[in-house]
Design an enzyme around this catalytic site. Structure first.
Site, PDB file in Angstrom:
ATOM      1  CG  MET A  54      22.231  30.673  46.596  1.00 37.71           C
ATOM      2  SD  MET A  54      21.478  31.223  48.123  1.00 37.71           S
ATOM      3  CE  MET A  54      22.014  29.991  49.294  1.00 37.71           C
ATOM      4  N   GLY A  69      23.977  27.909  58.615  1.00 36.21           N
ATOM      5  CA  GLY A  69      25.159  27.524  59.383  1.00 36.21           C
ATOM      6  C   GLY A  69      26.261  26.840  58.596  1.00 36.21           C
ATOM      7  CG  HIS A  91      16.277  32.531  49.050  1.00 36.08           C
ATOM      8  ND1 HIS A  91      17.442  32.150  49.677  1.00 36.08           N
ATOM      9  CD2 HIS A  91      16.345  32.031  47.790  1.00 36.08           C
ATOM     10  CE1 HIS A  91      18.186  31.452  48.836  1.00 36.08           C
ATOM     11  NE2 HIS A  91      17.533  31.352  47.688  1.00 36.08           N
ATOM     12  CG  HIS A 143      16.885  36.011  53.553  1.00 35.46           C
ATOM     13  ND1 HIS A 143      16.992  36.425  52.237  1.00 35.46           N
ATOM     14  CD2 HIS A 143      17.164  34.683  53.532  1.00 35.46           C
ATOM     15  CE1 HIS A 143      17.319  35.404  51.465  1.00 35.46           C
ATOM     16  NE2 HIS A 143      17.427  34.323  52.228  1.00 35.46           N
ATOM     17  CG  MET A 165      14.260  25.871  52.059  1.00 35.40           C
ATOM     18  SD  MET A 165      15.649  25.124  52.912  1.00 35.40           S
ATOM     19  CE  MET A 165      16.567  26.587  53.426  1.00 35.40           C
ATOM     20  CG  ASP A 193      16.255  31.183  53.773  1.00 30.25           C
ATOM     21  OD1 ASP A 193      16.597  31.561  52.642  1.00 30.25           O
ATOM     22  OD2 ASP A 193      16.867  31.492  54.811  1.00 30.25           O
ATOM     23  CG  ASP A 224      21.276  33.396  51.524  1.00 30.04           C
ATOM     24  OD1 ASP A 224      21.680  33.203  52.686  1.00 30.04           O
ATOM     25  OD2 ASP A 224      20.159  33.012  51.101  1.00 30.04           O
ATOM     26  CB  SER A 236      18.523  34.097  57.142  1.00 25.80           C
ATOM     27  OG  SER A 236      17.809  32.872  57.049  1.00 25.80           O
ATOM     28  CG  MET A 245      16.209  28.136  48.143  1.00 26.27           C
ATOM     29  SD  MET A 245      17.059  28.100  49.719  1.00 26.27           S
ATOM     30  CE  MET A 245      16.004  29.186  50.649  1.00 26.27           C
TER      31      MET A 245
HETATM   32  C1  DX5 Z   1      20.369  28.637  52.911  1.00 32.41           C
HETATM   33  C2  DX5 Z   1      19.543  29.870  53.066  1.00 32.41           C
HETATM   34  C3  DX5 Z   1      20.183  30.954  53.843  1.00 32.41           C
HETATM   35  C4  DX5 Z   1      20.555  30.602  55.260  1.00 32.41           C
HETATM   36  C5  DX5 Z   1      21.812  31.373  55.557  1.00 32.41           C
HETATM   37  O1  DX5 Z   1      19.822  27.821  51.953  1.00 32.41           O
HETATM   38  O2  DX5 Z   1      19.199  30.410  51.811  1.00 32.41           O
HETATM   39  O3  DX5 Z   1      19.406  32.143  53.820  1.00 32.41           O
HETATM   40  O4  DX5 Z   1      19.593  30.926  56.201  1.00 32.41           O
HETATM   41  O5  DX5 Z   1      22.277  30.980  56.797  1.00 32.41           O
HETATM   42  P1  DX5 Z   1      23.742  31.305  57.297  1.00 32.41           P
HETATM   43  O6  DX5 Z   1      23.896  32.810  57.301  1.00 32.41           O
HETATM   44  O7  DX5 Z   1      23.768  30.709  58.669  1.00 32.41           O
HETATM   45  O8  DX5 Z   1      24.707  30.658  56.345  1.00 32.41           O
HETATM   46 ZN    ZN Z   2      18.260  32.435  51.805  1.00 28.47          ZN
END
Ligand code: DX5
Ligand code: ZN
Length: 212
Positions: A138, A146, A67, A34, A38, A36, A173, A9, A69
């Site tokens: 998820m 993190g 992804h 990946h 948002m 993200d 994820d 990601s 969101m």
């Molecule tokens: C969170 C994201 C993830 C995130 C995962 O909403 O969808 O893809 O980047 O990060 P880590 O692997 O650090 O939990």
């Molecule tokens: Zn994600």
């Protein structure tokens, strides 16, 4: 197909050095990238949009695993598909009409994914399994990288695996590291997203290999 698809990601990458940080996972053996997306409504954070996906597509050969969101995902499917997304995953908790959004994604000849947040039961995806290429489970509340892996979400992987065709990709994820990756693959996941674990490691190649 490889047994486990690793999708780093870029949320944990340095956005001022995005091309460098994409190349670093590409040369280290990542399978997908990946991304993200948002919108500040579906989740309390704002990240990447269509123009960035389009620019990323020009600098990598990796399949783009996007992804979403966001609310109203159907409004943006065409733009993300044209920007180069190879997999488009949206959330069942969004206001989308699930079946028609899956059909819309597939009309662009790309993979369609449906994601569930930690409090959403596994069974909610059952009516769509035969239409989907991927289900994303998820294991943190979406919005930030993190965070700590939520073990209670992992059994949903097994419930979905038992009810799906063997071709379904089950992706996990949130909080994935060498230890939590084992739990997820044991339950039947065959794609792992990892942000912090990969990007904050001393050696990206060994971090990726440790997930396999
Ligand atoms: C969170 C994201 C993830 C995130 C995962 O909403 O969808 O893809 O980047 O990060 P880590 O692997 O650090 O939990
Ligand atoms: Zn994600």
């Amino acid at each position: 197909m490889k047994k486990v698809i690793i999708s780093p990601s870029i949320l944990s990458a340095d956005f001022a050095n995005l091309e460098r940080d994409i190349k670093s996972v590409e040369t280290a053996g990542a399978d997908w990238l990946h991304i993200d997306v948002m919108d500040g409504h579906f989740v309390p954070n704002i990240t990447i949009g269509v123009p960035v996906v389009s620019s990323i597509n020009k600098v990598t050969e990796l399949p783009l695993d996007v992804h979403l969101m966001i609310e109203n995902p159907d409004k943006y499917i065409e733009a993300f598909a044209k920007a180069g997304a190879d997999i488009l995953t949206f959330h069942i908790e969004s206001n989308a009409d699930v079946k028609s959004t899956i059909d819309l994604i597939k009309s662009f000849n790309i993979k369609a994914g449906l994601s569930i947040k930690p409090d959403t039961p596994a069974e909610t995806v059952f009516p769509y399994l035969s239409d989907l290429d991927l289900v994303l489970v998820m294991t943190v509340e979406p919005g930030f990288g993190g965070q700590k892996f939520m073990p209670r979400c992992a059994e949903k992987i097994q419930i979905i695996r038992k009810n799906a065709s063997k071709d379904l990709i089950i992706q996990v994820d949130g909080g994935i590291n060498a230890e939590t990756a084992r739990i997820c693959t044991f339950y039947g996941a065959n794609s792992l997203v990892a942000g912090n674990y990969i990007y904050k490691s001393e050696n990206i190649k060994s971090a990726i290999e440790s997930l396999l």
